[in-house]
Design an enzyme around this catalytic site. Sequence first.
Site, PDB file in Angstrom:
ATOM      1  N   ASP A 201       0.828  -1.202   0.000  1.00  0.00           N
ATOM      2  CA  ASP A 201       0.000   0.000   0.000  1.00  0.00           C
ATOM      3  C   ASP A 201       0.866   1.258   0.000  1.00  0.00           C
ATOM      4  O   ASP A 201       1.833   1.363   0.772  1.00  0.00           O
ATOM      5  CB  ASP A 201      -0.892  -0.010   1.251  1.00  0.00           C
ATOM      6  CG  ASP A 201      -1.878   1.128   1.273  1.00  0.00           C
ATOM      7  OD1 ASP A 201      -2.822   1.107   0.470  1.00  0.00           O
ATOM      8  OD2 ASP A 201      -1.707   2.050   2.103  1.00  0.00           O
ATOM      9  N   GLU A 270       1.446  -0.413  -4.964  1.00  0.00           N
ATOM     10  CA  GLU A 270       0.460   0.624  -5.302  1.00  0.00           C
ATOM     11  C   GLU A 270       1.195   1.962  -5.341  1.00  0.00           C
ATOM     12  O   GLU A 270       1.835   2.342  -4.359  1.00  0.00           O
ATOM     13  CB  GLU A 270      -0.660   0.675  -4.260  1.00  0.00           C
ATOM     14  CG  GLU A 270      -1.674   1.770  -4.542  1.00  0.00           C
ATOM     15  CD  GLU A 270      -2.405   2.250  -3.294  1.00  0.00           C
ATOM     16  OE1 GLU A 270      -3.559   2.684  -3.432  1.00  0.00           O
ATOM     17  OE2 GLU A 270      -1.830   2.217  -2.197  1.00  0.00           O
TER      18      GLU A 270
END
Length: 537
Positions: A201, A270
């Site tokens: 993330d 990401e």
Amino acid sequence: MNQSPWWRGAVIYQIYPRSFLDTDGDGVGDLPGIVERLDYVASLGVDAIWISPFFKSPMADFGYDIADQRAVDPLFGTLDDFDRLLAKAHALGLKVMIDQVFSHTSDQHEWFRESRQDRTNPKANWYVWADAQEDGTPPNNWMSLFGGVAWRWEPRRCQYYLHNFLASQPDLNFHNPAVQEATLDYVRFWLDRGVDGFRLDSINFCFHDAQLRDNPPKPVEQRVGRGFSADNPYAFQYHWYNNTRPENLPFLEKVRGLLDEYPGAVSLGEISSEDSLATTAEYTSGNRLHMGYSFELLVDDFSAGYIRGTVERLEAAMTEGWPCWAVSNHDVRRAVTRWGGASPSPALAKMLVAMVCSLRGSVCIYQGEELGLPEADVPFEALRDPYGITFWPNFKGRDGCRTPMPWTSTADAGFSSGTPWLPVPDAHRTLAVAAQEADPDSVLNAFRAFMRWRKAQPALVRGSIAFLDTPEPVLAFVREGEGQRLLAAFNLSGSPATLQLPAGSWTPLDGHGAPLAAIRDAQVTLPAWGYLHAQAG
């Protein structure tokens, strides 16, 4: 025999655990619910699952604020439940990827509890602390993605700490080698349990500028981006100093070195930066991340020119790495609503899956995408997302794409015997799994057919890509590899469109969920939201 790594060309199914299946009646999905529905996931023909955070957390940001990276939050179950999930997934032939959040923790994490006490404790330098300016204001002008200043005052230390997201998500100080080692330590913990990879993330947010230089202002006409707009002060700056720092690259190489100790383990980053495609190429080059994905196809711009331009720019920049594409996830409005309006056609849902799964790269499919679920309209009083609550009504947040999976058409949608944490809209009940399984023409059955068919097309899974010059609204390209040459064409509109085929002999293929197209005089007419795959020769 193909020796390509399992993840090249893989289709990865994202599970948002809160909304998948609730087995204990508390209205929140859990790990036993995932275990119960793994047979369904395997039936979709996907290669892997990615599970959004299920770690111990106060849930201020619904699991992306982690209080213990090695513990399962009781809301979701236990470590034993996770081990059962892992074993069953592997028995079904599914790889398992889990989220990791490197850049920040919850303010309830034991590291931060210690760090905030004073300036001399063993964890004092584990987070980004800075003195106030002479007038008491924050150290610089950095803004939080969730709105407002990115600094919070801590009276115990008489200092500010950095939070790029919520104030309850303090940023770790990756300039401290001990923080890097602690991060690698808990990654190893999950690798030792048998996970096959990680979705990382906000991976470009690990490091900050050590000099704490101000971000420069951004012109008004450029104040747009992922999940925010001109009404969010985050859009007012170029984010050169609070993320995407060069020091991140050596750390990514350390992560890769650890993963390389576990054959087949993979990393998917990401990435959301000022130039996300360039950063994705940089982060996947050399010995860094295996794959990267950004938000370029998670936007409202839906045209053949935009999609072609986006893919070609990444292809030109990414000479070593491997792309991963997605048109939906837990952070953006569902694709059929973004691109099809209030009443999207089932044909659009079928075409979008075929389109994204025909691009070169791996693919992330978000739960419910295989059903063609539209965005849910969640009323303000039912909102749970702090992002949406802050920016209502201009931005309604992320709850509309996070509502529970509809398994049946009953009042509870087969999701929970209790009150679901978010309401299930009536429109989703009509698209429930049980209803679609009984309909041979459903989006779900088209999805399964396409996934079965795709596995037998090596050019789609691992081949090269070359776009054709086509007028709007047709997107067309040729995939080639392992002795196969395929043409893929997609009508990105609700009206029929004509495509002039490139020179050569092309044979339309069927078995992938779309009607067999008819080619006449090197032309094919694609129906509304229709698509074509044809083989050369």
